[in-house]
Enzyme design. Sequence first.
Site, PDB file in Angstrom:
ATOM      1  N   ASP A   1      56.426  38.148  25.963  1.00  0.00           N
ATOM      2  CA  ASP A   1      57.498  36.862  25.482  1.00  0.00           C
ATOM      3  C   ASP A   1      56.847  35.765  25.575  1.00  0.00           C
ATOM      4  OD1 ASP A   1      57.436  37.546  28.249  1.00  0.00           O
ATOM      5  OD2 ASP A   1      59.309  36.391  28.495  1.00  0.00           O
TER       6      ASP A   1
ATOM      7  N   GLU B   1      48.540  32.727  36.234  1.00  0.00           N
ATOM      8  CA  GLU B   1      49.074  33.855  35.535  1.00  0.00           C
ATOM      9  C   GLU B   1      48.522  34.256  34.189  1.00  0.00           C
ATOM     10  OE1 GLU B   1      52.606  30.951  32.770  1.00  0.00           O
ATOM     11  OE2 GLU B   1      53.121  33.321  33.503  1.00  0.00           O
TER      12      GLU B   1
HETATM   13  O1  LIG Z   1      61.486  32.291  31.417  1.00  0.00           O
HETATM   14  C1  LIG Z   1      60.839  32.877  30.395  1.00  0.00           C
HETATM   15  C2  LIG Z   1      60.216  34.317  30.475  1.00  0.00           C
HETATM   16  O2  LIG Z   1      59.572  34.407  31.934  1.00  0.00           O
HETATM   17  C3  LIG Z   1      59.302  35.792  32.197  1.00  0.00           C
HETATM   18  O3  LIG Z   1      58.245  36.167  31.503  1.00  0.00           O
HETATM   19  C4  LIG Z   1      56.956  35.981  31.904  1.00  0.00           C
HETATM   20  O4  LIG Z   1      56.663  36.180  33.217  1.00  0.00           O
HETATM   21  C5  LIG Z   1      56.892  37.379  34.116  1.00  0.00           C
HETATM   22  C6  LIG Z   1      56.657  37.123  35.406  1.00  0.00           C
HETATM   23  O5  LIG Z   1      55.262  36.977  35.621  1.00  0.00           O
HETATM   24  C7  LIG Z   1      56.020  38.249  33.018  1.00  0.00           C
HETATM   25  O6  LIG Z   1      56.547  39.801  33.676  1.00  0.00           O
HETATM   26  C8  LIG Z   1      56.324  38.491  31.747  1.00  0.00           C
HETATM   27  O7  LIG Z   1      55.243  39.220  31.182  1.00  0.00           O
HETATM   28  C9  LIG Z   1      55.958  36.750  31.272  1.00  0.00           C
HETATM   29  O8  LIG Z   1      56.149  36.968  29.609  1.00  0.00           O
HETATM   30  C10 LIG Z   1      60.433  36.613  32.342  1.00  0.00           C
HETATM   31  O9  LIG Z   1      59.891  37.936  32.531  1.00  0.00           O
HETATM   32  C11 LIG Z   1      61.020  36.646  31.007  1.00  0.00           C
HETATM   33  O10 LIG Z   1      62.137  37.593  30.834  1.00  0.00           O
HETATM   34  C12 LIG Z   1      61.665  35.226  30.659  1.00  0.00           C
HETATM   35  O11 LIG Z   1      62.329  35.383  29.496  1.00  0.00           O
END
Ligand SMILES: OC[C@H]1O[C@H](O[C@H]2O[C@H](CO)[C@@H](O)[C@H](O)[C@H]2O)[C@H](O)[C@@H](O)[C@@H]1O
Length: 557
Positions: free
Chosen positions: A315, A517
């Site tokens: 995302d 990250e």
């Molecule tokens: O708040 C925005 C989005 O944040 C997360 O996504 C991102 O971080 C996660 C944790 O490290 C990771 O799993 C994901 O691949 C990243 O894009 C969250 O998972 C999203 O749902 C949220 O909308």
Amino acid sequence: MANLFPILAIYAGVFVTLTVQLPPPCPSEIYCHGPLLHAVQTAELYSDSKTFVDKKLRFLPDVVLANFSQLMIETQNQPTKEQLQTFVDTNFDAEGLEFQPWDPSDWISDPPFLSNVNNLELRDWGQKLHEGWKALGRQITDDVRDNSDLYSMVYVPNPFIVPGGRFREFYYWDSYWIVKGLLISHMNQTVRGMLDNFCQIVDTYGLIPNGGRIYYQQRSQPPMLIPMVDLYVNATGDIEFLRQRISTIEKEMEFWLTNRTVSVNGYTLARYNVEYDGPRPESYREDLKTAGNLSGNDLEEFYINMKSGAESGWDFSTRWFINDEGTNVGDIGNVKIRNIVPVDLNAFICMNAQLLSKMFSLVGDEAKSQIYRDKFLAWKEAIQMVLWNEEDGVWLDYDMLNNLQRHYFYPSNIAPLWAGCWDEASPQNSLVVDRVLNYLDQSQALQFVGGIPTSMQNSGQQWDYPNGWAPLQHLLVYGLENTADPRAETLAFDIARKWLDNNFLAFQQSIPNAMFEKYDVTSLGLPGGGGEYDVQPGFGWTNGVVLDFLEKYGNRL
Ligand SMILES: OC[C@H]1O[C@H](O[C@H]2O[C@H](CO)[C@@H](O)[C@H](O)[C@H]2O)[C@H](O)[C@@H](O)[C@@H]1O
């Protein structure tokens, strides 16, 4: 905000279109939908939309909702930003109050992998990352269990490792690479507890949510529970653990097979698809802003696509853009992920089927083992028939809107190699490896000093150029290693070395030392950027992948 969604139904033998109301991301009128959430999130009290939905309530939800109604009456439905801030400060505590100290009892000071790392600077770095598990470990307080109405946090009994920064809760697919790292650190007990948390969640919700918050409840993330259990059983030989949990992990597979499959050219394949209403609560104002003037079905479709994008873990990315010409040029408003059949998701499902077959055999259930062996073979064939592109010599995502394969470079294109979902035994084996190596070479993605980019397009989204992500480097490195072809193994080592160089320099240059990250792969030592929040330090899966590469290649670095 009632939202209607058209579905096709058969009534008296005739197809008719019915409209049904889609449910919100979760029932909470504070954390997931409703006027209070709308008022606070659109007032922009916090630079990050996630801050508000992570706060603890100071009173029961009904009291807070009544206080909000009172505020709306007193202000004729037009509270100022200051009045809303006072309301939040009075009715909510700060975010991040759900934890109690945890000192992992299975942490040892000198895990064996360290002695395999010849370079002393890298060994010291490995030691620091191993110590870092303590800083990223979380144990939820009993108060979250006993007063769950006051929190958006989902209670789980065992301690777990978080990604870090704004990501204060567990994340589903991140946990696969975290578990990998923990096992290298010999923290088997912590891993076992995390797996038990996930099993308990599957038994309660029927799926594993994106992360440990109620606002993530209805969407999942790439299915990694079965591969995590496989890592644990391989590391410990604990077949009894597997025997007791196999029906639960099978249930998680059934969630995907029941709720996320489509038929393409006569083959069953999987897609991400979260049919729930409204903006993502943790990115509420971002979704509202992108939605702009959309209304009716277009608005519904947009919200479904935003949540489905989050479910993919990517995302957001050009990977999910489909514009009117059917290409991936555009912006976040072009996300049409539910019309795309992704290579990686299908490789993961195929891998899950193969692992379940092996696991059922291990616990003595040969009938079930055969069922999953058949599913594995069917999925592998579907991937080959629908996603393999003979001209490009690689697997490609499939666009169901325009019935065409998407000819764009993404590391996920080689996911079948990582997942073992290609015909290794066929006489064309080396031909496939030749083709994939040639594809990677032609893609221009191998030319960067700091690793492999997520795409070759700079869209401003975080899952695109110039960002590189740890799980994708891992997928490339082990996808290539799995071929057992010497040329592929050389390339795998080269990618791992570049990634380590990049991560290590960024670690040394940041004050205090930090892991991130995502990273910019076009130079060495810089974190990545883009997307809807600031780059986060921590960082669970990044640390897991570094430990894995140090363990594997440490004697050659
Ligand atoms: O708040 C925005 C989005 O944040 C997360 O996504 C991102 O971080 C996660 C944790 O490290 C990771 O799993 C994901 O691949 C990243 O894009 C969250 O998972 C999203 O749902 C949220 O909308």
